[in-house]
Design an enzyme around this catalytic site. Structure first.
Site, short mmCIF file in Angstrom:
data_model
loop_
_atom_site.label_atom_id
_atom_site.label_comp_id
_atom_site.label_asym_id
_atom_site.label_seq_id
_atom_site.Cartn_x
_atom_site.Cartn_y
_atom_site.Cartn_z
N SER A 1 0.87 -1.18 0.00
CA SER A 1 0.00 0.00 0.00
C SER A 1 0.90 1.22 0.00
O SER A 1 2.07 1.14 0.37
CB SER A 1 -0.88 0.00 1.26
OG SER A 1 -1.54 1.25 1.43
N TYR B 1 -2.35 -1.29 10.31
CA TYR B 1 -2.37 -1.64 8.89
C TYR B 1 -1.11 -1.11 8.22
O TYR B 1 -0.41 -1.84 7.51
CB TYR B 1 -3.61 -1.05 8.22
CG TYR B 1 -3.68 -1.26 6.73
CD1 TYR B 1 -3.95 -2.50 6.19
CD2 TYR B 1 -3.46 -0.19 5.85
CE1 TYR B 1 -4.00 -2.70 4.82
CE2 TYR B 1 -3.52 -0.37 4.48
CZ TYR B 1 -3.79 -1.63 3.96
OH TYR B 1 -3.83 -1.82 2.60
#
Length: 261
Positions: free
Chosen positions: A138, A151
């Site tokens: 990401s 995350y």
């Protein structure tokens, strides 16, 4: 010439589904994995060449099954050339409100599950003197963002692990491609876990306006087949990586005000 074989996790929806369809269309033999076997069968039937697609249900927290899963994956087409690690979960919660068990769950799925599957298939790559890991990280694998603490931590950890793997196994002809998407129009925010471990259940505004999964899959295909080491995918949010690197104080001011939920 034998066709290349790609094994994609998290392939029952979103980026994984779109990528499975793209690789199938381009003539690859494809193995698709996720927890939802019914959705995997749907994806298989929607691929360009369903007869060259195999379904292999897999849960990233059930690491004791990975040796058997790897053996089964290899048996489908006699080899695996590429593993696309796409399975994982996202987060939408503040640090001060998030239970440690939620932090652990994010690391268990996103980091330890991916690492365990990587290690399970590594001997196969070494023995055939070729292989490629493509990891859907990401943009927050490159910087932190509000509401995504663990995350982001799990994605940062993947970069550290796979940068090391690349350095250790280049002599085995094993490549690593780190893929860093920004806002992609998938259900990732809907399925994101909150402070108490429940799912968010709604679409982020930025996610809804993001790049289509199909366009993301096309960029992933290009990066993987060219064996790029790292790629950033999305819209203007991808410039945040460069802003963080070259103008960190400005980036810090921007991220504090960013509408990320």
């Amino acid at each position: 010439m034998p066709k290349s074989v790609i094994w994609i996790t998290g392939a029952s929806s979103g980026i994984g589904e779109a990528t499975a369809k793209k690789f199938s269309k381009e003539g690859f033999q494809v193995i698709i994995s996720a927890r939802n076997e019914g959705e995997l069968n749907r994806v298989k039937l929607e691929c360009s060449n369903p007869s060259e697609v195999r379904v292999l249900p897999l849960d990233l927290v059930e690491i004791n099954t990975f040796k058997e899963n790897v053996n089964q994956a290899i048996s489908f087409f006699g080899k695996v050339d590429i593993v696309l690690h796409n399975g994982g979960i996202s987060q939408r919660s503040l640090i001060k409100e998030t239970g440690l068990e939620v932090d652990r769950k994010l690391m268990e799925v996103n980091f330890f599950g991916t690492v365990a599957l990587t290690k399970a298939i590594l001997p196969h790559f070494i023995s055939q003197k070729s292989g490629q890991y493509a990891i859907v990280s990401s943009l927050v694998g490159k910087f932190g963002s509000p509401y995504r603490s663990s995350y982001a931590a799990s994605k940062h950890a993947l970069h550290g692990f796979f940068d090391t793997l690349r350095a250790e196994h280049f002599q085995d002809n094993i490549a690593v491609t780190m893929i860093c998407p920004g806002f992609i129009r998938t259900n990732v925010s809907i399925n994101a876990i909150t402070a108490d471990g429940s799912t968010l259940g709604k679409m982020d505004e930025a996610q809804e306006k993001g790049m289509s999964p199909e366009n993301c899959a096309a960029e992933i295909f290009s990066a993987v087949t060219r064996k790029k080491e790292e790629v950033y995918i999305g819209g203007k949010e991808t410039f945040s990586v460069h802003l963080k690197r070259f103008l960190p104080s400005i980036f810090s001011k921007v991220i504090k005000k960013a509408k990320v939920r």
